[in-house]
Design an enzyme around this catalytic site. Structure first.
Site, PDB file in Angstrom:
ATOM      1  N   HIS A  17      17.331  -8.528  12.402  1.00 39.80           N
ATOM      2  CA  HIS A  17      18.458  -8.375  11.479  1.00 39.80           C
ATOM      3  C   HIS A  17      19.290  -9.654  11.442  1.00 39.80           C
ATOM      4  CE1 HIS A  17      18.188  -3.855  12.523  1.00 39.80           C
ATOM      5  NE2 HIS A  17      17.711  -4.005  11.299  1.00 39.80           N
ATOM      6  N   LYS A  41      19.144  10.118   9.633  1.00 36.03           N
ATOM      7  CA  LYS A  41      18.944   9.621  10.996  1.00 36.03           C
ATOM      8  C   LYS A  41      20.048  10.130  11.905  1.00 36.03           C
ATOM      9  CE  LYS A  41      16.769   5.247   9.615  1.00 36.03           C
ATOM     10  NZ  LYS A  41      16.889   3.784   9.668  1.00 36.03           N
ATOM     11  N   ARG A  90       9.279  -7.036   6.930  1.00 36.58           N
ATOM     12  CA  ARG A  90       8.340  -7.409   7.991  1.00 36.58           C
ATOM     13  C   ARG A  90       6.912  -7.298   7.502  1.00 36.58           C
ATOM     14  NH1 ARG A  90      11.083  -3.223  11.917  1.00 36.58           N
ATOM     15  NH2 ARG A  90      10.782  -2.184   9.945  1.00 36.58           N
ATOM     16  N   SER A 127      14.449  -1.368  15.054  1.00 37.23           N
ATOM     17  CA  SER A 127      15.472  -0.646  15.814  1.00 37.23           C
ATOM     18  C   SER A 127      14.893   0.553  16.552  1.00 37.23           C
ATOM     19  CB  SER A 127      16.597  -0.187  14.884  1.00 37.23           C
ATOM     20  OG  SER A 127      17.283  -1.293  14.359  1.00 37.23           O
TER      21      SER A 127
END
Length: 170
Positions: A17, A41, A90, A127
């Site tokens: 990040h 989440k 990514r 994460s």
């Protein structure tokens, strides 16, 4: 003035990040790291903690500030006067997940999303994986800042790997 917004839940904020935020700053006059609440989440770290940890991580990057939001990103983009959303990718799975959100945000706000390719050296850093490794007592110190590593370990109530007696499992 070009104002870029880097939104995310950042639970926790990783070196990946940080790489994206630094590169967004090279593209824009100002960057707002927007810590968003994601109802899908269950966060490990509360929003105030995430904001403080990100402020610490970007303290040496001029022109970057951190804010929090629990509303619709499109509304925040308008309120901030954002020029662009910057998201890191990514790989292909990230693109597949981010594309519909980018199109919806453009539809709702008129703000375009720019994707930056993440540093290949950090392409494995997510994460969720950081939390999983920490939860099992593994080292995360090369994946996040020292303050984030300490906060994650504290939230999970796990000791630092260096604090374990020699010979104990990692």
């Amino acid at each position: 003035m070009v104002l870029a917004v880097c939104p995310g839940s950042f639970d926790p904020f990783t070196l990946g990040h940080l790489d994206v935020v630094r590169r967004a700053r090279r593209l824009a006059d100002e960057v707002v790291v927007l810590v968003a609440h994601n109802a899908a989440k269950r966060p490990l770290l509360d929003v105030a903690t995430r904001v403080a940890l990100i402020e610490d991580a970007v303290a040496d990057v001029p022109g970057v500030r951190v804010a929090a939001s629990d509303g619709l990103l499109a509304d925040e983009l308008r309120a901030l006067g954002a020029s662009v959303v910057v998201k890191g990718l990514r790989g292909g799975a990230d693109f597949d997940a981010e594309l519909p959100m980018a199109v919806m945000n453009r539809h709702l706000s008129g703000v375009e999303t720019a994707f930056v390719v993440g540093d290949p050296a950090l392409s494995h850093v997510a994460s969720s994986l950081v939390k999983d490794v920490a939860r099992h007592g593994g080292r995360i110190d090369d994946l996040v800042t020292p303050a984030v590593a300490a906060a994650v370990r504290a939230a999970l109530a796990v000791p630092s790997p260096s604090a374990r007696p020699e010979g104990s499992p990692a």
